[in-house]
Structure formats: C-alpha cells, structure tokens
Design a protein around this motif. Sequence first.
Motif, short mmCIF file in Angstrom:
data_model
loop_
_atom_site.label_atom_id
_atom_site.label_comp_id
_atom_site.label_asym_id
_atom_site.label_seq_id
_atom_site.Cartn_x
_atom_site.Cartn_y
_atom_site.Cartn_z
N LEU A 62 57.56 42.99 41.85
CA LEU A 62 56.26 43.64 41.98
C LEU A 62 56.43 45.03 42.60
O LEU A 62 57.25 45.24 43.50
CB LEU A 62 55.33 42.81 42.86
CG LEU A 62 54.87 41.48 42.29
CD1 LEU A 62 53.97 40.76 43.28
CD2 LEU A 62 54.16 41.64 40.95
N ARG A 91 47.56 41.31 42.35
CA ARG A 91 48.70 40.47 42.03
C ARG A 91 49.24 39.75 43.26
O ARG A 91 50.12 38.91 43.15
CB ARG A 91 49.78 41.41 41.60
CG ARG A 91 50.45 41.51 40.32
CD ARG A 91 50.45 40.50 39.32
NE ARG A 91 51.47 40.77 38.35
CZ ARG A 91 51.30 41.53 37.28
NH1 ARG A 91 50.15 42.07 37.00
NH2 ARG A 91 52.30 41.72 36.46
N ARG A 169 59.85 37.18 36.44
CA ARG A 169 58.42 37.51 36.55
C ARG A 169 57.59 36.23 36.72
O ARG A 169 56.60 36.22 37.45
CB ARG A 169 57.95 38.29 35.32
CG ARG A 169 58.43 39.74 35.36
CD ARG A 169 58.39 40.39 33.99
NE ARG A 169 57.08 40.35 33.38
CZ ARG A 169 56.86 40.41 32.07
NH1 ARG A 169 57.89 40.52 31.23
NH2 ARG A 169 55.65 40.38 31.60
P1 G5P Z 1 51.94 43.53 33.35
O1 G5P Z 1 52.05 44.52 32.26
O2 G5P Z 1 50.63 43.27 33.99
P2 G5P Z 1 52.28 40.65 33.05
O3 G5P Z 1 53.63 40.13 33.37
O4 G5P Z 1 51.19 40.28 33.96
O5 G5P Z 1 52.58 42.19 32.80
P3 G5P Z 1 52.07 40.52 30.32
O6 G5P Z 1 53.55 40.28 30.15
O7 G5P Z 1 51.55 41.86 29.95
O8 G5P Z 1 51.66 40.16 31.75
P4 G5P Z 1 49.87 39.23 28.99
O9 G5P Z 1 49.17 40.54 28.94
O10 G5P Z 1 49.26 38.12 29.77
O11 G5P Z 1 51.36 39.37 29.49
O12 G5P Z 1 50.15 38.67 27.53
P5 G5P Z 1 49.98 39.37 26.07
O13 G5P Z 1 50.77 40.64 26.00
O14 G5P Z 1 48.55 39.41 25.67
O15 G5P Z 1 50.70 38.25 25.18
C1 G5P Z 1 52.10 38.04 25.27
C2 G5P Z 1 52.70 37.94 23.84
O16 G5P Z 1 52.22 36.74 23.25
C3 G5P Z 1 52.27 39.07 22.88
O17 G5P Z 1 53.33 39.37 22.00
C4 G5P Z 1 51.09 38.46 22.10
O18 G5P Z 1 50.94 39.05 20.80
C5 G5P Z 1 51.53 37.01 22.04
N1 G5P Z 1 50.44 36.04 21.99
C6 G5P Z 1 49.23 36.10 22.61
N2 G5P Z 1 48.49 35.01 22.32
C7 G5P Z 1 49.28 34.22 21.51
C8 G5P Z 1 49.10 32.96 20.88
O19 G5P Z 1 48.05 32.32 20.99
N3 G5P Z 1 50.13 32.47 20.15
C9 G5P Z 1 51.31 33.17 19.99
N4 G5P Z 1 52.28 32.63 19.25
N5 G5P Z 1 51.52 34.37 20.57
C10 G5P Z 1 50.52 34.89 21.32
O20 G5P Z 1 52.94 43.91 34.55
C11 G5P Z 1 54.25 44.35 34.29
C12 G5P Z 1 54.91 44.73 35.59
O21 G5P Z 1 54.20 45.82 36.19
C13 G5P Z 1 54.19 45.71 37.61
C14 G5P Z 1 55.06 44.50 37.94
O22 G5P Z 1 56.37 44.94 38.12
C15 G5P Z 1 54.95 43.64 36.66
O23 G5P Z 1 56.04 42.76 36.49
N6 G5P Z 1 52.81 45.52 38.09
C16 G5P Z 1 52.45 45.30 39.37
N7 G5P Z 1 53.17 45.17 40.50
C17 G5P Z 1 52.50 44.93 41.65
N8 G5P Z 1 51.17 44.77 41.71
C18 G5P Z 1 50.40 44.89 40.60
N9 G5P Z 1 49.06 44.73 40.68
C19 G5P Z 1 51.03 45.17 39.36
N10 G5P Z 1 50.58 45.33 38.09
C20 G5P Z 1 51.66 45.55 37.33
#
Ligand code: G5P
Length: 219
Positions: A62, A91, A169
Amino acid sequence: MNTVLKTVILGAPGSGKGTISSRIIKAFNMDYISSGDRLRQHIKEKTPIGLEASKYIKDGKLVPDDLMIKFISEELKKVKSKPWLLDGFPRTLFQAQAFWKEEKLDLAVNLVVPFSVIMERVEGRMVHLQSGRVYNSSFNIPKVPGVDDVTGEPLIKREDDKPEVVKKRLEVYDKMTRPVIEFYREKGILKDFHGETSDAISPQVLKELSNYMRLEGSQ
Ligand code: G5P
Ligand code: MG
C-alpha cells in the motif's frame, strides 16, 4: 445543504470494482474516482506522486496513508457538485477514520467474490490507462485484440498483475482492508453483494443505488 450522494466501492483486488463501477457510472450521472487508476496515470507521467507511489505499487504494497489521504482529498475537490463514487480508497482503517472526519458517506458497496475466482481473472486483465476501462481475455473481451473499444488506443498489462504480486495484494487486503469493511458496517452504511461474476453482482448494485438516487432526487 449539500445532498450529493457519496459512495465508495470496496472489494478485494480483482473482485470487479472497476468493471462494476463502469456500469454504475453508465447508468447514473456520477463522478468516478479510482485511486489506482489515478496513481497509474501519475506513474505514467512520472510526476513526484507517481515516482513515490510506484515504489509500493510494483510490489503489491500500500502507498503510505498520509500521501493517499492528501491525494484523494485534492481529487475530490474537483468533483463536488455531482454524486460521486470512489474506488480503491479508503484501504486502511486509518484512512477510513481520517476520511470520515471530512466526508460522511451515504453508502459503502462491498463486493464479496471468492479468492479462488480472482487469481485467474487478474491474469487475463488488460486496461486502458487513460479511462480505466478494464478488459479480460475471457470476459469483456476487446472488439479488436489489445485495443480500447472507445478510443482505439492500445491496452496495457498492469505491472502489479504478476501472479506473485497479486498474491501479495490479496494478503495486504485481508490484513489491512477488512477492518475498513467493519468500520462502515458499524456506521450502518455497508451493503454486501455476493457473487462469482460481475454480471450476477452488478444488477443488485444498480438496484440498490437506484433507491438512493430516488431518495436524493426527492430532497
Ligand atoms: P487498485 O488499482 O485499486 P485493486 O487491487 O484494489 O487495485 P483491482 O486489481 O483494480 O483492485 P478490481 O477493480 O476490483 O481490481 O477488478 P476489475 O479490474 O474490475 O476486474 C479484474 C479483472 O477481472 C478484469 O480483467 C475484468 O475484466 C475481469 N472480470 C470482472 N468481472 C468478471 C467476471 O465476472 N468474470 C470474469 N471471468 N472476469 C471478470 O490499486 C492498485 C495499487 O494502488 C495502490 C496500492 O499499491 C494498490 O495495490 N493504492 C493504494 N495504496 C494505499 N491506499 C490506497 N487507498 C490505495 N489505492 C490504490
Ligand atoms: Mg480496479
């Protein structure tokens, strides 16, 4: 009186926050802020925030709380006249407590998707950096491989989607973000949405939000 609807969407990495958020903002006229998308944009532009954040993001850690709290409150200043949806923040319990002092939220949408389905989803993910639109090799497949449907610009793989970083993560989520869910549950604004696919979950979320939108419209 300020009556705009203030919403956050919570859920593990890969639970579909970005996917379901794009359906929400298509259905309702809301501003959307994804902390991860905005940070990735800063990383691409090599801004001071981007250079600092990338040290953590690439390893699945994070970004420090003080940086994030400042960053998001600056971003929110730009969008205050419409209902808004925040994805990826808060988060940590510290972020949630600090944020609550500034903004009393109306609704926290919590996506509950089994970890087993998440790992394979993330492997096939491709994103359009500028808009945050997400695609997958097996779901929401782009019309032309490797290209954003709307702009025709290239899609990229996220650096933090390598399997070992995704595992990290998910661990960080379990330890640091679960308390945020309990924080909002105690505040009485948390709604859980269970399912294995975004197609199953998003109609439930849209239905819930439409109730809030009606309430807001009647004020
Ligand atoms: P992010 O960018 O906030 P995460 O880890 O919370 O990242 P992420 O990975 O973006 O969440 P999501 O948005 O929940 O996941 O999921 P998505 O992108 O919609 O879907 C994932 C995949 O599955 C996609 O390819 C989609 O097409 C597919 N999919 C969706 N639905 C389906 C389904 O029904 N079936 C199938 N087969 N596929 C599906 O944070 C990234 C980093 O930023 C920092 C941290 O380092 C973090 O790790 N960060 C922070 N750090 C501290 N505090 C905070 N508040 C922070 N915010 C960000
Ligand atoms: Mg996302």
